[in-house]
Each structure stands twice: as structure tokens, then as C-alpha cells.
Scaffold this motif. Structure first.
Motif, PDB file in Angstrom:
ATOM      1  N   VAL A 177       0.768  -1.206   0.079  1.00 44.36           N
ATOM      2  CA  VAL A 177      -0.044  -0.014  -0.098  1.00 44.36           C
ATOM      3  C   VAL A 177       0.859   1.192  -0.044  1.00 44.36           C
ATOM      4  N   ARG A 236      -2.269   5.425  -2.616  1.00 47.50           N
ATOM      5  CA  ARG A 236      -2.893   4.546  -1.673  1.00 47.50           C
ATOM      6  C   ARG A 236      -2.079   4.544  -0.499  1.00 47.50           C
ATOM      7  N   SER A 263      -7.007   2.386   1.063  1.00 49.08           N
ATOM      8  CA  SER A 263      -5.917   1.417   1.505  1.00 49.08           C
ATOM      9  C   SER A 263      -5.856   0.151   1.289  1.00 49.08           C
ATOM     10  N   PRO A 265      -4.482  -3.135  -0.448  1.00 47.97           N
ATOM     11  CA  PRO A 265      -3.196  -3.541  -0.835  1.00 47.97           C
ATOM     12  C   PRO A 265      -3.137  -4.244  -2.189  1.00 47.97           C
TER      13      PRO A 265
END
Length: 488
Positions: A177, A236, A263, A265
Motif C-alpha cells: 500500500v 494508496r 488502503s 493493498p
């Protein structure tokens, strides 16, 4: 109320102290630094990076976290993420799809949990803002409200980026992220050393990220030109309530139909580690940017891998190897600044730096980690290995590939003599504990070392006879020097 929030954020910290630390990894770090005109550095804020490295009966878990505007989010994530992954959620019976799902859910739960810890502060902040009259001369009451608002903002602001590695069933999974980086160096079945950059940074330079944001109604050209979004380059990130809850108030994000900064991943794996010999690197953005500032962005992976491999060949512990690499990057950054040369304007400061090294099937021998070999990095299409018979330097300005991730790196096989040198257009890369300047990464010890002759001298590595003859013929006249010069 503030005490309750603090207690909630720390409630997951005690149990992690009992988790067994992984003995197959080492971590090096250095705090941020701002240089003055005299070249002396000072730390501008407390270290905001975080990391963990745990081993259980089921798996291995590693992470590097780059915090900003405070260490609260990075600290919370590094503590809570372990609770979401190491309390029975993972088992050897899980498939790759299961693992990816569990990793993704863990990040989602962690961010939601973090925002729960600041809900009360955000509500208090919103309430106080309604009590500030506009256009009224500040009074003692309004000054008190303003001071409280400032304290609340410091409590709730900030975010973090994260790179997490999970090894389960002898497979590697990477969850990313933001703007940290993962590199895997391994010896392939045909005897070559290959290094793969796993994933790409989530920034407006990432075409996939621009495409994702464009689908939400944002202008990709404007995003690329803007670069930083609310002070950060990452598209992100974890936390950062302003871009998550109030993105419509941010001009470049205001047209988004859904939450643009996420957020979630990007997960890669599992990649089999069966029979692999090598090492895994997790690096914070600060380490990457420091080396990019000092030497340019073209060969950062190449230089980091070379430094790590050199230190693994010479240091007696993984911790020492990781710290030596970080110290070398720090020194290169400082030297670039004080040199006053081309890169100096880019090196006025650096952020916190963290490097995690996890070895894979390395064995300790004579105080060194083996095997070791030189490497060279070339941009390739995804997961296509390249065999290089001879090492050649990269061109100073290589054309960027359409998809530069992952990067493949090949080097001479382990059966070859370890005399290959890393060739770089930017710098000679060497161990921070070595005085050698020839760029050689690894050296055989013992019987192959140069032995003195009967006079106690070591034979020269280079024949300077022709040099001394020419130098003597050019300088002998008028200086009383003989053309027959050389070491006496």
C-alpha cells in the motif's frame, strides 16, 4: 476521552511482545535529517517509520511502514496488523486465493479500527469548528477553542504506507500500500542470480493507478501534473482522514465519484521459495528517495542489491549488514549534498530510512553469509527472466519500459569465479566496511588471497611499467628524473 483513545490504540501492543522474532532477518534504520549550509545534519521530527518481523509455527510475517505527519498510524498498523494475521487466521491448508483474501481483509479491518480510535476526536473537532464565529476579533474564548482545535488536529492527522511480506507453505506473498518497495534476489535453476522488484509504487507515475483514478472521474493529466496529493505522493495509504472523509474539499480529488485514495493493498503471490537461495528486501520510501536524490533514480535497485550482497558477504550478522547498508546510503546522500555538484540541490534533506533483509536458505560460514554473487539490473516485462553472459553497464538514460515492474536481474552463476564487478554509470558500489574501490562485490578468502613473495611484497594487481616509462620520458628533461621509474 483522550486517555480512553490512547488506551484503545495501545491495547494491541502488549501481546505482540510475546511473539517470537524471526532470526532469519535483520533491520537497519536511520532517522530523518536536514542539512545546514555547513553540511551538519539535524533531525527535524521524531522517527515515523515502523517495522515488524515475526515467526510462528505456521508462517513468517514481515513489514515496513512509512509514517507521515506523526508516527501514530504506522505504529498502530504495525501492532494491529499482526493481530489480524497471527491469531489463527492463516493456516497451511489455505490456497493462494485464501491468503490474498485474508491479507486484503486485514488491511481493511486495520484502517477501520484506526478510524474508530479517532472518531471521538473528529467529532469534537467538528463541534468546536461550529463554535468559531467568522469575522469576529479573536477573544480569549475563541483563542482557547483554536488551541484545542490545533491539538485535536495533531492527534488525528497523519497516515502511513506499508509493505508486508508473508511466507506460508514455502510461498512468498507481498502486500503493498503506497510507496515502499520489495525486492527478491534468488539463484535460478539455470545457475543465474535473479532479482525481481515485486509490484510498483502507488503514485501518479503509475499508469495502473492513473487508470483506476480516471475511472472514478478524475483527470489523469492533471493528477500527473499535480504529483503530490494532500502533501504526499502516494495514491494508496492507510489513515489520513482528510483524503478519506473530505476528498471533495481537495480540488484535484473533488470530482471523484467514490473514495479515490484507498488502503486496499496490491497483493502478489504466492511465489514459491522451494529450493530458492537468496534474500528478500523490504525498503521504506525514505531509503529509496535518499539514494535516488544522491545518484538519480535510474539504478537504485542495482545499487541497493549490490550493497546488501556485499555486506552479507562480510558482516557477521544480518542486523549489522542491514544497518551498514542504511549507513552507506546516508553517507552517500550527505556526500552528494556537501559536494556542491549536480545532485546537491536534491539532497538538502532525507526522510526516515528503514531496510529489512530476510535471507532465504543462506548459511553462516566464517562469519559471512553465502552464497554471494554480483548482479546487474535491467527492466523487463513481467516475470520473464533474462540470461546475461557478460555484464555491461546500463546506458545513462534508458528508455522506460511500458511496464517496468517487476525488474529482473541476472548475474554470473555461483560456479563462476567471484570476480565479476558491478558496473554503474553513477558510482562504484562497495562495502561500507571495505577500502576497496574497484567495485568488486565479493571476494574469496584464504587460499586465493594474494601472498607475499620472498621480499615480503605482494605482487601488483596492475602492471604500471608502461605508465612509468612514458611518465619518466615526459618528465626527465629539466627535472633530473630518470625514465626508469617504478615502485622501489
Amino acid at each position: 476521552m483522550a486517555a480512553q483513545r490512547s488506551s484503545l490504540m495501545q491495547s494491541h501492543q502488549s501481546w505482540t511482545d510475546d511473539l517470537p522474532l524471526c532470526q532469519l532477518c535483520g533491520v537497519g534504520s536511520a532517522p530523518n535529517c536536514v542539512y545546514g549550509p555547513d553540511g551538519k545534519g539535524t533531525q527535524s521530527h521524531p522517527n515515523e517509520d515502523g517495522h515488524f518481523c515475526f515467526s510462528t509455527d505456521c508462517c513468517f510475517l514481515y513489514g515496513v511502514f512509512n509514517g507521515y505527519d506523526g508516527s501514530r498510524v504506522a505504529s498502530f498498523v504495525s501492532q494491529r496488523l499482526t493481530a489480524e494475521l497471527l491469531l489463527g487466521q492463516l493456516s497451511t491448508g489455505h490456497t493462494d486465493a485464501d491468503v490474498r483474501r485474508i491479507l486484503s481483509q486485514a488491511f481493511d479491518v486495520v484502517e477501520k479500527s484506526y478510524f474508530e480510535t479517532i472518531d471521538d476526536a473528529l467529532a469534537e473537532k467538528a463541534n468546536l469548528q461550529t463554535q468559531l464565529p467568522e469575522g469576529v476579533y479573536p477573544s480569549a474564548q475563541t483563542q482557547k477553542i483554536a488551541e484545542r482545535l490545533k491539538a485535536l488536529e495533531q492527534e488525528v492527522s497523519g497516515g502511513a504506507t506499508a509493505i508486508v511480506a508473508l511466507i506460508l507453505n514455502d510461498k512468498l506473498y507481498i502486500a503493498n500500500v503506497g510507496t515502499n518497495r520489495a525486492l527478491l534476489c534468488k539463484t535460478t535453476s539455470d545457475g543465474q542470480n535473479q532479482v525481481i522488484q515485486i509490484g510498483r509504487a502507488h503514485t501518479t507515475d503509475n499508469d495502473d493507478e492513473l487508470s483506476r483514478l480516471a475511472q472514478l472521474g478524475l483527470d489523469p493529466v492533471r493528477l500527473r501534473q499535480t504529483g503530490l496529493i494532500s502533501g504526499q505522493s502516494s495514491t494508496r495509504r492507510i489513515g489520513d482522514y482528510k483524503v478519506k472523509f473530505y476528498h471533495t474539499d481537495i480540488d484535484v480529488l473533488s470530482a471523484a465519484k467514490q473514495k479515490p485514495i484507498i488502503s486496499e493493498p496490491e497483493i502478489h503471490g504466492g511465489q514459491s521459495l522451494e529450493g530458492v537461495t537468496g534474500f528478500l528486501l523490504l525498503m521504506s520510501e525514505g531509503l529509496i528517495k535518499a539514494l535516488e536524490s544522491a545518484h538519480g533514480p535510474e539504478q537504485v535497485n542495482q545499487e541497493i542489491v549490490a550493497m546488501v550482497a556485499a555486506e552479507l558477504a562480510q558482516q557477521s550478522s544480518l542486523e549489522a549488514a542491514a544497518q551498514s547498508v542504511v549507513e552507506r546510503v546516508k553517507r552517500l546522500h550527505h556526500d552528494a549534498y556537501v559536494s556542491g555538484r549536480q545532485r546537491a540541490p536534491h539532497c538538502g534533506r532525507h526522510e526516515d530510512m528503514t531496510l529489512l533483509i530476510r535471507v532465504v536458505n543462506y548459511t553462516l560460514a566464517d562469519g559471512s553469509l553465502t552464497p554471494t554473487q554480483a548482479v546487474i539490473i535491467l527492466p523487463l516485462t513481467p516475470l520473464i527472466p533474462l540470461t546475461i553472459n557478460t555484464l555491461q553497464p546500463r546506458s545513462p538514460d534508458p528508455a522506460p519500459p511500458s511496464d517496468p515492474a517487476p525488474l529482473c536481474v541476472c548475474a554470473p552463476p555461483l560456479s563462476q569465479s567471484p570476480t565479476a564487478t558491478l558496473q554503474s554509470t553513477n558510482t562504484h558500489t562497495q562495502s561500507s566496511s571495505s577500502s576497496s574501490g574497484d567495485g568488486s562485490l565479493f571476494r574469496q578468502r584464504g587460499s586465493q588471497a594474494a601472498q607475499p613473495d620472498e621480499t615480503g611484497r605482494v605482487p601488483p594487481y596492475v602492471d604500471f611499467t608502461q605508465f612509468y616509462r612514458l611518465w619518466g620520458s615526459d618528465h626527465s628533461e629539466g627535472q633530473g628524473l630518470s625514465g626508469d621509474l617504478g615502485p622501489q
